[in-house]
Structures are given as C-alpha cells and as structure tokens.
Design a protein around this motif. Structure first.
Motif, short mmCIF file in Angstrom:
data_model
loop_
_atom_site.label_atom_id
_atom_site.label_comp_id
_atom_site.label_asym_id
_atom_site.label_seq_id
_atom_site.Cartn_x
_atom_site.Cartn_y
_atom_site.Cartn_z
N ALA A 183 0.83 -1.21 0.00
CA ALA A 183 0.00 0.00 0.00
C ALA A 183 0.86 1.26 0.00
CB ALA A 183 -0.92 -0.01 1.22
N ASP A 184 1.98 1.23 0.72
CA ASP A 184 2.87 2.40 0.74
C ASP A 184 3.48 2.64 -0.64
OD1 ASP A 184 2.41 2.85 3.43
OD2 ASP A 184 4.05 1.54 4.06
N ALA A 185 3.85 1.55 -1.33
CA ALA A 185 4.43 1.70 -2.67
C ALA A 185 3.41 2.27 -3.65
CB ALA A 185 4.94 0.35 -3.17
N ILE A 186 2.17 1.81 -3.53
CA ILE A 186 1.13 2.27 -4.46
C ILE A 186 0.76 3.73 -4.20
CG2 ILE A 186 -1.26 1.92 -5.22
CD1 ILE A 186 0.74 -0.25 -6.15
N THR A 187 0.59 4.09 -2.93
CA THR A 187 0.14 5.45 -2.61
C THR A 187 1.25 6.49 -2.76
OG1 THR A 187 0.59 5.06 -0.25
CG2 THR A 187 -1.66 4.63 -1.05
N ALA A 188 2.48 6.05 -2.98
CA ALA A 188 3.57 7.02 -3.20
C ALA A 188 3.35 7.82 -4.47
CB ALA A 188 4.91 6.28 -3.25
N GLY A 189 2.58 7.27 -5.40
CA GLY A 189 2.21 8.03 -6.60
C GLY A 189 3.36 8.27 -7.56
N LEU A 190 4.33 7.39 -7.60
CA LEU A 190 5.48 7.57 -8.49
C LEU A 190 5.15 7.12 -9.91
CD1 LEU A 190 8.30 6.31 -6.08
CD2 LEU A 190 7.59 8.68 -6.54
N THR A 191 5.82 7.73 -10.87
CA THR A 191 5.55 7.45 -12.29
C THR A 191 6.81 6.93 -12.96
OG1 THR A 191 3.92 9.23 -12.37
CG2 THR A 191 4.76 8.43 -14.48
N ALA A 192 6.67 5.88 -13.74
CA ALA A 192 7.81 5.31 -14.47
C ALA A 192 7.98 6.03 -15.81
CB ALA A 192 7.58 3.83 -14.71
N GLU A 193 9.16 5.86 -16.37
CA GLU A 193 9.43 6.40 -17.70
C GLU A 193 8.51 5.73 -18.72
OE1 GLU A 193 11.62 8.87 -18.63
OE2 GLU A 193 11.77 9.20 -16.46
N PRO A 194 8.30 6.36 -19.88
CA PRO A 194 7.41 5.76 -20.89
C PRO A 194 7.84 4.34 -21.26
CG PRO A 194 7.92 8.02 -21.47
CD PRO A 194 8.80 7.69 -20.30
N HIS A 195 6.85 3.50 -21.51
CA HIS A 195 7.09 2.10 -21.85
C HIS A 195 7.49 1.97 -23.32
CE1 HIS A 195 6.42 -2.25 -22.15
NE2 HIS A 195 5.65 -2.02 -23.20
N HIS A 196 8.51 1.18 -23.58
CA HIS A 196 8.81 0.82 -24.97
C HIS A 196 9.41 -0.57 -24.98
CE1 HIS A 196 13.23 1.69 -24.49
NE2 HIS A 196 12.77 2.56 -23.61
N ALA A 197 8.91 -1.40 -25.89
CA ALA A 197 9.36 -2.79 -25.97
C ALA A 197 9.13 -3.31 -27.37
CB ALA A 197 8.60 -3.66 -24.96
N THR A 198 9.91 -4.31 -27.75
CA THR A 198 9.72 -5.02 -29.02
C THR A 198 9.46 -6.49 -28.71
OG1 THR A 198 12.01 -5.70 -29.35
CG2 THR A 198 11.43 -3.45 -30.02
N LEU A 199 9.04 -7.24 -29.71
CA LEU A 199 8.77 -8.65 -29.51
C LEU A 199 10.02 -9.44 -29.15
CD1 LEU A 199 6.19 -9.56 -32.32
CD2 LEU A 199 5.77 -8.81 -29.97
N ASP A 200 11.19 -8.88 -29.43
CA ASP A 200 12.43 -9.58 -29.13
C ASP A 200 12.95 -9.31 -27.72
OD1 ASP A 200 12.66 -10.83 -31.66
OD2 ASP A 200 13.42 -8.96 -32.52
N ASP A 201 12.31 -8.43 -26.98
CA ASP A 201 12.76 -8.15 -25.61
C ASP A 201 12.44 -9.32 -24.68
OD1 ASP A 201 14.00 -5.51 -25.47
OD2 ASP A 201 12.05 -4.74 -26.10
N TRP A 202 13.36 -9.55 -23.74
CA TRP A 202 13.13 -10.57 -22.72
C TRP A 202 11.94 -10.15 -21.85
CZ3 TRP A 202 18.77 -10.62 -20.44
CH2 TRP A 202 19.66 -11.11 -21.41
N CYS A 203 11.21 -11.18 -21.34
CA CYS A 203 10.10 -10.79 -20.46
C CYS A 203 9.83 -11.76 -19.32
CB CYS A 203 8.82 -10.56 -21.26
SG CYS A 203 8.14 -12.03 -22.03
N VAL A 204 10.07 -13.05 -19.49
CA VAL A 204 9.74 -14.02 -18.44
C VAL A 204 10.86 -15.05 -18.34
CG1 VAL A 204 8.06 -15.68 -17.56
CG2 VAL A 204 7.27 -13.74 -18.90
N LEU A 205 11.19 -15.43 -17.09
CA LEU A 205 12.26 -16.40 -16.84
C LEU A 205 11.78 -17.44 -15.82
CD1 LEU A 205 15.30 -17.03 -17.44
CD2 LEU A 205 15.87 -15.54 -15.52
N PRO A 206 10.88 -18.36 -16.23
CA PRO A 206 10.44 -19.40 -15.29
C PRO A 206 11.55 -20.42 -15.07
CG PRO A 206 9.52 -19.81 -17.46
CD PRO A 206 10.26 -18.49 -17.55
#
Length: 562
Positions: A183-206
């Motif tokens: 809840a503290d992390a969510i209510t801090a109201g911080l904003t990330a940089e704009p999202h950019h990704a391609t189909l070749d970007d890594w995303c999951v490592l099970p």
C-alpha cells in the motif's frame, strides 16, 4: 514441416496465427482503454476493473523504477500466491520491460536463494506470508528490496465465500529493512518512464530443471509468450465476454498463459482463487457464469468427488481442459456427463511457455497430448541418432516454433545440448518419449529425463538429493518416483544412513525436509537400505531402483487378489 495432423485440425480455426506486435503491458493498456469499467478480476466477489488494474500497475512500476532501481532487462522475483497483486506485479515488471522471475510460493529460503543468486535479481515482490523466507536474503544483501502484499487488501466487498487463511489475514506492519508495504508503494504516486518494448525483448524467466543439478531459468522473449497467450484464445475460441476461472497457480506457465495473459489480451474477466477449494470453485462457476476453466487432472478429480457437485449450475461452461497428467477415462466420462464437455488435454513445458500440443476441441482423443498447434513443427526422433521416425514408432518428442525458449539462463552448454538444426529450424529436445498415430495425434510413453510428476508439479530428483545430503545422518540418498493414487506419482527416498546416526526415522527425515524445501518435494515415502546399487565407476544406478519400484507396484494388485 509435420502436417499429418492438418486432417483433424479444428473447424473454423486458422492453421497460422499472425501475432500482434504489442507487448504484454500494451495488451493490458489496450484492454483498459476498450473496457475501462469492466471487471478484469473478480476476487472472491470483489471486482477490480481494467482501469483500476492498469492504474495500480503503473503506480507499482513507478515505485520499482524510482525506489528499487529496476530497469530494462533486470530480473525481478515474483513470489506470491494467486491474487490480484500477482497480476499487478507481473504487469508492473512488464511495464518496465524488465523480466518476471516467477517463483513457486511453496519454495523456501534455499530454493529462493538459488534463484535470486542465479538471476542476479535484487528485488522481490512477495506475499506477506512469504516475507519470512525472503528476509534472510535481504539481511545477507542477496536481495536489496522487497514489496510486500496483503491479499486481503483486494477483498473490497462483503462475501459469503469460504476464504483461505492467507486471504483473511489482516495487513501486517512491514518492519524488515529493505522491505516496503504494498500500500505504501502504491500510494507514493510515483511514475515510471514511458514504456517501450519489441517482440524480441526478454520478459519471463520461469525456472525448470533438466537431468542434473539445481533448477535453471528458461528465458523467453515477448514474441514467444505472445504465441501461446494469443494461441490459447484462438484454439478454444474465447471473446471479451469470456470468463476464465483461474485456479491453476499463476507462477506456472500454464496458469500464467491460459488464466492470465490470454484473458487480459482478450479483455476477458479472470475469476480468481488463491487456494483450491472445490465447493468455492463450483459456486464461482455458478455465480459468475464462468465459460472457461483450465485446470490439472487432480483438481478435476477432486471437483467431481464432491457429492454435491451436481447441485451447482455449471451450464455456462464452454471449455474445460488441462494437463500435467493424463486424465483417467472414467473421470473424463463423469465430467462430460456433468458438463456436456470433453476434457481437452494438452502438453507443454516451461521451455515452451505452455502448450505446444492440444487436442482439437471437436475431435479430442483420451489420454493424448493432442496435435501440434499454430506454427509448431513437432516430430519424433531416435534419441541417440536424431533420425526421424514414422507413425507409431516411439522416440523423443522434438519441437520447433515461436514459443520455444531462447535458452537456459547463463548455461550455454546445457542449452546447446537440447537444440539441433533441421530443415532450417531450431528444434528443442523435450526429453519426453512418445509417438504419433496415423492422424498426427501425439502420445507420451515415458521420459528420458529423470523427473517425477506429482499432481502436475515437476520434481527433480537430483535437486532433492543435493539438499538432503546436507542432513548430518545421511551417507547416501537416491530419489525415485512411486505411484500414488491421488498425485499420479510421488517422491520416495532410499537412504543409506551414516553409521551411528541418531534419529533416523522416516518421520524425522520428513520433518527435516519440510523445513528446507517445498512441500511437494518432501519424500512421502522414506526407505532405509544398507547400500545403493552402483556402476563399476561408483555412480548410483537410480534406474535399477526405479525399475524395482515399478515392478513392486505392478505386483501389488496380484498380491491383493491373493
């Protein structure tokens, strides 16, 4: 290209899929724009709309980037039970084009330590009931940041459903250095940089495991994850009006793809359970008019064993299926009598981010892996020579396709061992022995790799042996599979004790193991021996013990008849 199965291809389903060139986060973004006020998640009756889901994802992503330093390609541990927070965490990591490392919530300190050190992850998102297992890693500096969730926070409406203890538990104060309450992390109201990704970007490592050593990461890019997420809603057609019951664990690739990423791409609704409860599942199907339910065989068996199951209205179901273990014919028949639906079995691995083979919805075969799905080229080869085999000849199942993983994390030699080139394609050696019939349906016979399948959980004997050798009273240990009426297979330990070792009882060994490993890995059966069978070079002949166990199990019915 293997095309024998095209004759039984499901009617109205294309043989090729053109994948959307959106990232997983962009899928959520699009669904939130299309259906802002629609429930993305129904959590024991509490609704989280698509707009609210995206808003919380964005705020968590801001915290991870601005306070935890997570950036592109960084690995982040996701260590939670099924909950809205799991979905939010998964997509917040995707928002940063970082890599989700899903961790089984049954894992304990040493298992978590291995994955953290292997991936270089410094941040973990965990349920509050699991913080105690992450705390030693935070104290040791292996991990630097934790965001801690209380599942109860997303129970926002009164409910008459039976809730698991971990869901009813009130939010606890987070006092561990390096850890922050959700809840503290969510209510801090911080904003990330704009999202950019391609189909070749890594995303999951099970994490999975091969024939030797500790579990290893299976690296996937967005293209591969999109292939099975998009494919899951095209094979058993689903729409934005579909309602998916999410009972499979989301850390596992089948649950992740069929019960989370596919429905979110589609703008569907997830009806989510944190823990399996057959009565709650039946009531949720009735109450929310669930249309699709992906499960494992043991869930289906337990569901049907409820004497009151026929009293629930299950008429909304349009598709039901799963994998993990073959569905017994009698159980499938009872399920069809109850729902009017065939149980659709499929086959996939962590290395293929869920299904590569699924039965046609209109022509399934019992206890069958199915046929290769969209853009998959799967064949049977001689495991020694890689010579291609024909119909009804048993060999190793090998697969090429868009969802096959990039390789094992930081293990180039092991990666090289499981791939070979043929006809301009890169084929993955599954380690499973099987065959295909004249129509192109695939069936599994055995496995080349040393693995135990307990209720769909993959158990790797060498990993358990490695942990058990830390026991002061164990001289030698060999882990094998033994048949189990409920789990399909379960874990058996054959132990040679050290001379004079104290407290060497099955109960003491099991108690010691429970403190150090996930519950499904703990040997259900412990047997003591004077020696283990060995080769001339001193290598333990585990196959000898395994064959002895199979023979003993096969003899039991005859003995009982006497």
């Amino acid at each position: 290209m293997f095309d024998r199965h095209f004759g039984v291809w499901p009617k109205g389903v294309p043989q090729h899929l053109t994948l959307p060139e959106t990232s997983l986060y962009e899928n959520l973004e699009v669904s939130a724009r299309r259906f802002p006020d629609k429930p993305a998640i129904l959590y024991y009756g509490s609704a989280l709309t698509y707009a609210a889901l995206k808003a919380e994802v964005d705020r968590l992503a801001g915290w991870l980037e601005q306070r935890c330093g997570v950036k592109r390609t960084d690995r982040v541990l996701l260590y939670m039970q099924n909950s809205p927070q799991f979905v939010i965490a998964f997509y917040a990591i995707q928002r940063l084009t970082a890599v989700v490392v899903p961790v089984n919530p049954m894992s304990r300190v040493e298992e978590l330590r291995h994955i953290a050190t292997d991936t270089g992850a410094t941040t973990v998102l965990c349920g509050q009931e699991l913080l105690g297992f992450a705390q030693p890693l935070l104290q040791a500096g292996v991990l630097q940041h934790a965001v801690v969730a209380a599942y109860r926070d997303h129970i926002t409406a009164p409910t008459d459903l039976a809730l698991p203890d971990v869901v009813t538990a009130p939010r606890a104060a987070v006092t561990v250095p390096g850890a922050t309450g959700w809840a503290d992390a969510i209510t801090a109201g911080l904003t990330a940089e704009p999202h950019h990704a391609t189909l070749d970007d890594w995303c999951v490592l099970p994490y999975s495991s091969g024939t030797t050593g500790a579990p290893k990461g299976c690296l996937h890019n967005i293209r591969g994850v999109m292939a099975t997420a998009y494919g899951s809603i095209a094979w058993n057609p689903a729409s934005a009006e579909s309602v998916q019951l999410a009972t499979l664990p989301l850390f596992h690739v089948t649950g992740m793809q069929n019960s989370m990423n596919g429905p979110i791409l589609n703008g569907s609704t997830l009806v989510m359970m944190t823990r399996w409860d057959r009565k709650v599942a039946a009531e949720l199907i009735r109450r929310h008019r669930v249309t699709h339910w992906r499960n494992i065989t043991t869930m289906a068996i337990d569901f049907l064993s409820d004497p009151e199951v026929a009293s629930f209205d299950l008429s909304s179901l349009l598709g039901i299926g799963g994998g993990g273990a073959a569905m017994p014919g009698a159980v499938a028949a009872k399920l069809k009598e109850l729902t009017g639906l065939d149980y659709i079995e499929g086959y996939g691995l962590s290395e293929t981010i869920a299904g590569t083979h699924i039965n046609p919805v209109d022509r399934p075969k019992p206890q069958c892996l199915g046929i290769p799905v969209f853009d998959i080229d799967s064949r049977i080869v001689n495991p020694d020579t890689l010579e291609e085999l024909g119909p009804n000849e048993t060999g190793e199942i090998v697969t090429a396709g868009p969802q096959v993983f990039l390789g094992y994390w930081n293990r180039p030699e092991e990666t090289a061992q499981v791939f070979f080139e043929r006809d301009g394609q890169r084929f993955f050696r599954t380690g499973d022995l099987g065959y295909y019939d004249e129509e192109g349906y695939f069936f599994i016979v055995d496995r080349l790799k040393r693995m135990i399948n307990a209720s769909g959980y993959k158990v790797w004997p060498t990993e358990i042996e490695g942990m058990m050798y830390a026991h002061p009273g164990i001289r030698e240990v060999c882990i094998i599979a033994t048949p189990d009426a409920h789990r399909g297979e379960t874990v058996k330990a054959v132990i040679v004790p050290k001379p004079g070792a104290a407290d060497m009882t099955p109960e003491a060994i099991q108690a010691w193991c429970r403190e150090r490993m996930a519950a499904y890995k703990v040997p259900r059966i412990v047997e003591f021996a004077d020696a283990l069978p060995k080769s001339a070079t001193g290598k333990v002949l585990w196959r000898v013990l395994q064959e002895q166990e199979k023979a003993a199990a096969a003899a039991k019915p005859a003995d009982a008849a006497d």
